[in-house]
Design an enzyme around this catalytic site. Structure first.
Site, PDB file in Angstrom:
ATOM      1  N   ASP A  17      -0.974   0.301   3.202  1.00  0.00           N
ATOM      2  CA  ASP A  17       0.291   1.042   3.190  1.00  0.00           C
ATOM      3  C   ASP A  17       0.336   1.982   4.403  1.00  0.00           C
ATOM      4  O   ASP A  17       1.292   1.999   5.184  1.00  0.00           O
ATOM      5  CB  ASP A  17       0.378   1.831   1.873  1.00  0.00           C
ATOM      6  CG  ASP A  17       1.742   2.452   1.649  1.00  0.00           C
ATOM      7  OD1 ASP A  17       2.644   2.256   2.480  1.00  0.00           O
ATOM      8  OD2 ASP A  17       1.902   3.151   0.626  1.00  0.00           O
TER       9      ASP A  17
ATOM     10  N   LYS B 123     -13.827   1.261   3.431  1.00  0.00           N
ATOM     11  CA  LYS B 123     -14.500   2.561   3.402  1.00  0.00           C
ATOM     12  C   LYS B 123     -15.731   2.449   2.501  1.00  0.00           C
ATOM     13  O   LYS B 123     -16.001   3.320   1.663  1.00  0.00           O
ATOM     14  CB  LYS B 123     -13.505   3.634   2.902  1.00  0.00           C
ATOM     15  CG  LYS B 123     -13.945   5.075   3.118  1.00  0.00           C
ATOM     16  CD  LYS B 123     -13.837   5.550   4.548  1.00  0.00           C
ATOM     17  CE  LYS B 123     -14.497   6.902   4.713  1.00  0.00           C
ATOM     18  NZ  LYS B 123     -14.474   7.402   6.103  1.00  0.00           N
TER      19      LYS B 123
ATOM     20  N   ASP C 287     -11.185   4.762   9.054  1.00  0.00           N
ATOM     21  CA  ASP C 287     -10.801   5.867   9.959  1.00  0.00           C
ATOM     22  C   ASP C 287     -10.915   5.429  11.413  1.00  0.00           C
ATOM     23  O   ASP C 287     -10.039   5.702  12.244  1.00  0.00           O
ATOM     24  CB  ASP C 287     -11.570   7.167   9.682  1.00  0.00           C
ATOM     25  CG  ASP C 287     -12.944   6.970   9.074  1.00  0.00           C
ATOM     26  OD1 ASP C 287     -13.318   5.814   8.770  1.00  0.00           O
ATOM     27  OD2 ASP C 287     -13.658   7.966   8.899  1.00  0.00           O
TER      28      ASP C 287
ATOM     29  N   ASP D 291       2.351   1.437   8.438  1.00  0.00           N
ATOM     30  CA  ASP D 291       3.322   2.361   9.044  1.00  0.00           C
ATOM     31  C   ASP D 291       2.826   2.790  10.429  1.00  0.00           C
ATOM     32  O   ASP D 291       3.602   2.879  11.381  1.00  0.00           O
ATOM     33  CB  ASP D 291       3.539   3.615   8.180  1.00  0.00           C
ATOM     34  CG  ASP D 291       4.654   3.465   7.148  1.00  0.00           C
ATOM     35  OD1 ASP D 291       4.760   2.378   6.543  1.00  0.00           O
ATOM     36  OD2 ASP D 291       5.429   4.426   6.937  1.00  0.00           O
TER      37      ASP D 291
ATOM     38  N   TYR E  41      -3.193   2.123  -6.337  1.00  0.00           N
ATOM     39  CA  TYR E  41      -1.796   1.938  -6.730  1.00  0.00           C
ATOM     40  C   TYR E  41      -1.639   1.297  -8.110  1.00  0.00           C
ATOM     41  O   TYR E  41      -0.554   0.872  -8.484  1.00  0.00           O
ATOM     42  CB  TYR E  41      -1.051   1.140  -5.657  1.00  0.00           C
ATOM     43  CG  TYR E  41      -0.816   1.945  -4.377  1.00  0.00           C
ATOM     44  CD1 TYR E  41      -1.488   3.143  -4.146  1.00  0.00           C
ATOM     45  CD2 TYR E  41       0.074   1.513  -3.418  1.00  0.00           C
ATOM     46  CE1 TYR E  41      -1.289   3.871  -2.992  1.00  0.00           C
ATOM     47  CE2 TYR E  41       0.291   2.242  -2.248  1.00  0.00           C
ATOM     48  CZ  TYR E  41      -0.404   3.418  -2.044  1.00  0.00           C
ATOM     49  OH  TYR E  41      -0.203   4.140  -0.893  1.00  0.00           O
TER      50      TYR E  41
HETATM   51 MG    MG Z   1       4.714   2.294   2.753  1.00  0.00          MG
END
Ligand code: MG
Ligand code: NAI
Length: 333
Positions: free
Chosen positions: A229, A172, A205, A233, A127
């Site tokens: 992020d 990861k 994962d 969710d 990001y």
């Molecule tokens: Mg988000």
């Protein structure tokens, strides 16, 4: 003079619905605050050519905390001069920790007894928005530094020590040993020194699958920006969805509190958005600035309305934003 000064930013889309609703709840709860209204987001960018004006920086810097609605980032295009408002504010103010609690609330379909916190590194990773295209090849940089990894690792470890003393470092590093490896090993170097902390590691994962299969195994999870992020969710989905998921962006100096959800253009303007996420973001904000009794009072009022109804449509009810907000206000009186 009011005891607190709070910056309010509606932003885009349903931000215009959930922030005013939250302010009314704060007023009804008797929060002694003066509000500084500021602007940011894509709508502001389209009108003025910038997503965050100077007046908003001043407002963020001269208040005790900021409550943020949501900001749109158009997909697949980057208009000249555009920066995503909330990502920009996180970077500018070094709000390195994005704290996203996921706790079971009395809503239909929620997993029982989930109580975990995702701590998302908030300033780096993919990001940093460094993308380029060479013909038919597109490249994005990911940035991980030792300092930022240590800072977020310490934050997450401190938080875990105040809770159930369990920390899972999600990574990861098997595929990206240089970047993800630096993140993972830096945090493990720190957690080794924290007496009484039970640290484990999990590849991202598998973490996604484990969150769905058995979220109760987790207490605090720490991870890089994009993983946080996405998994936050997912975690929201376990306990009722984005309508109730709140988060805090905190740094050493400032704090910006917001829903996990975005501007929800599919429902914006219809008066049906669930303001719970934003109200619970305000609860996180109140706890952050030390108004803990008021935070508990509002949290309890929200839980009562979630239990007894009326509920908003995302939770299977029929209430709009207004009806739900009124019900929370009625509980507070
Ligand atoms: Mg988000
Ligand atoms: P979104 O979170 O805005 O919406 C996802 C789904 O959840 C939609 O179906 C929406 O109607 C529903 N939803 C979200 N919040 C709700 C609420 N309070 N009550 C009822 N239903 C709710 O994510 P989406 O659609 O992927 O992104 C829309 C825009 O928001 C994009 O431009 C994206 O960049 C931006 N965004 C901004 C964020 C922020 O400001 N922190 C976070 C996530 C997305």
């Amino acid at each position: 003079m009011a005891k607190y000064r709070i910056c309010l930013i509606e932003g885009d889309g349903i931000g215009h619905e959930v922030i005013p609703a939250t302010r009314r709840v704060l007023d009804a709860a008797g929060f002694d605050a003066e509000y500084v209204i500021a602007e940011a987001g894509y709508e502001y960018f389209l009108d003025h050519g910038t997503s965050v004006p100077q007046a908003t920086y001043d407002a963020v810097e001269n208040t005790d905390a900021t409550l943020f609605g949501a900001a749109t980032s158009p997909s697949g295009i980057k208009p000249a001069g555009f920066t995503g408002a909330i990502r920009h504010l996180r970077q500018k103010y070094g709000l390195y920790a994005n704290v996203r609690p996921t706790r079971t609330r009395p809503v239909p379909g929620a997993y029982e007894n989930v109580d975990l916190v995702i701590v998302r590194e908030n300033t780096q990773g993919l990001y940093v928005e460094q993308e380029r295209r060479y013909g038919d090849t597109a490249i994005a940089d990911t940035v991980i530094t030792k300092d930022a990894s240590e800072r977020i690792g310490k934050f997450a470890a401190d938080l875990a020590m105040k809770r159930d003393k369990r920390l899972t470092v999600v990574h990861k590093a098997n595929v990206l040993p240089v970047t993800q490896g630096l993140f993972l090993n830096t945090i493990l170097d720190h957690t080794k020194t924290v007496e009484g902390l039970n640290t484990s590691t999990m590849i991202v994962d598998n973490a996604a699958m484990q969150l769905v299969r058995n979220p109760r195994q987790f207490d605090v999870l720490v991870m890089t920006n994009m993983f946080g992020d996405i998994l936050s969710d997912l975690a929201a989905g376990l306990v009722g969805g984005l309508g109730i998921a709140a988060s805090g962006n905190v740094g050493d100096k400032f704090g910006i509190f917001e829903s996990v959800h975005g501007s929800a253009p599919d429902i914006a303007g219809q008066g049906i958005s669930n303001p719970t996420a934003s109200i619970l973001a305000a609860v996180l904000m109140l706890n952050h600035i030390g108004a803990t009794e008021l935070a508990t009072k509002i949290d309890n009022a929200v839980n009562t309305v979630l239990t007894e109804g009326p509920r908003t449509r995302d939770l299977g009810g029929t209430a709009g934003t207004e009806e739900f907000t009124q019900a929370v206000i009625a509980q507070l009186k």
